[in-house]
Design an enzyme around this catalytic site. Structure first.
Site, short mmCIF file in Angstrom:
data_model
loop_
_atom_site.label_atom_id
_atom_site.label_comp_id
_atom_site.label_asym_id
_atom_site.label_seq_id
_atom_site.Cartn_x
_atom_site.Cartn_y
_atom_site.Cartn_z
N GLU A 105 -1.71 3.31 8.45
CA GLU A 105 -1.84 3.27 6.99
C GLU A 105 -2.90 2.25 6.61
O GLU A 105 -3.03 1.21 7.25
CB GLU A 105 -0.50 2.90 6.36
CG GLU A 105 -0.48 2.96 4.86
CD GLU A 105 0.94 2.82 4.32
OE1 GLU A 105 1.83 3.58 4.74
OE2 GLU A 105 1.15 1.93 3.49
N ASP A 107 -4.04 0.42 2.98
CA ASP A 107 -3.60 0.26 1.60
C ASP A 107 -4.59 -0.51 0.74
O ASP A 107 -5.23 -1.44 1.20
CB ASP A 107 -2.30 -0.56 1.54
CG ASP A 107 -1.14 0.10 2.25
OD1 ASP A 107 -1.22 1.29 2.54
OD2 ASP A 107 -0.15 -0.61 2.51
N GLU A 109 -3.72 -1.97 -3.01
CA GLU A 109 -2.64 -2.03 -3.99
C GLU A 109 -2.92 -3.06 -5.08
O GLU A 109 -3.36 -4.17 -4.79
CB GLU A 109 -1.33 -2.43 -3.30
CG GLU A 109 -0.94 -1.51 -2.17
CD GLU A 109 0.24 -2.03 -1.37
OE1 GLU A 109 0.42 -3.27 -1.28
OE2 GLU A 109 0.98 -1.21 -0.82
N ARG A 129 -0.53 -7.31 7.77
CA ARG A 129 -1.92 -7.79 7.75
C ARG A 129 -2.40 -7.92 6.30
O ARG A 129 -3.54 -7.66 5.99
CB ARG A 129 -2.81 -6.80 8.51
CG ARG A 129 -2.53 -6.75 9.98
CD ARG A 129 -3.36 -5.65 10.65
NE ARG A 129 -2.96 -5.48 12.03
CZ ARG A 129 -1.92 -4.76 12.44
NH1 ARG A 129 -1.17 -4.12 11.58
NH2 ARG A 129 -1.63 -4.66 13.72
#
Length: 171
Positions: A105, A107, A109, A129
């Protein structure tokens, strides 16, 4: 290292989709995950507006599989405080409606409405991370472009404000 299927999910207030192939239609390349009554697709199928209210938000995912690429979204996050809601743009190999377990994944955000962006990478693991950044512009005042450039050698997060200032964060 074998990368599993990466698909794109987007939870945003507005999304201008990248033109791919000759026929550009949201329904040809994406499917609803939830909140289909909170979607509005323009007649050309190139722009999607998502509504978030007290009853629901909306989400969709790509019908296509990706192993790398440049993924971008043009969005404006909500101005009002949205406690418990994270507006995000991410790529994931996690299956629908299942515990993702160890997965891949990437991201991008928005935490709240104050211009804090958090990135994270999962590499067939639990992530952890996270990096947080304060943007130099207010992402709720206008539409801005956010990009993830992903290939076998790097992941680059890019934010572009309306006056074309560019910030890049490379992993």
């Amino acid at each position: 290292m074998a990368i599993r299927i990466m698909v794109m999910l987007v939870f945003v207030s507005f999304f201008l989709m990248q033109k791919i192939l000759a026929q550009n239609s949201f329904h040809n390349y994406y499917r609803y995950l939830w909140g289909s009554n909170h979607f509005s697709v323009n007649p050309q199928g190139t722009e999607v507006q998502l509504l978030m209210d007290k009853s629901s938000g909306a989400g969709f995912r790509s019908k296509l599989e990706y192993r790398s690429g440049l993924f971008h979204v043009r969005m404006k996050i909500p101005e009002r405080k949205t406690g418990g809601i994270v507006t995000c743009f991410y790529l994931t190999s996690a299956p629908d409606n299942q515990d993702p377990g160890n997965h891949y994944e990437i991201d991008f955000e928005f935490l709240g409405t104050n211009g804090t962006v958090q990135t994270n990478v999962y590499n067939n693991d639990g992530g952890h991370r996270e990096q947080s950044f304060n943007l130099w512009f207010n992402p709720s005042k206008d539409f801005h472009t956010y990009e993830i450039l992903w290939n076998s050698r790097q992941i680059v997060y890019v934010s572009v404000s309306v006056n074309l200032d560019v910030y890049k964060y490379m992993i």
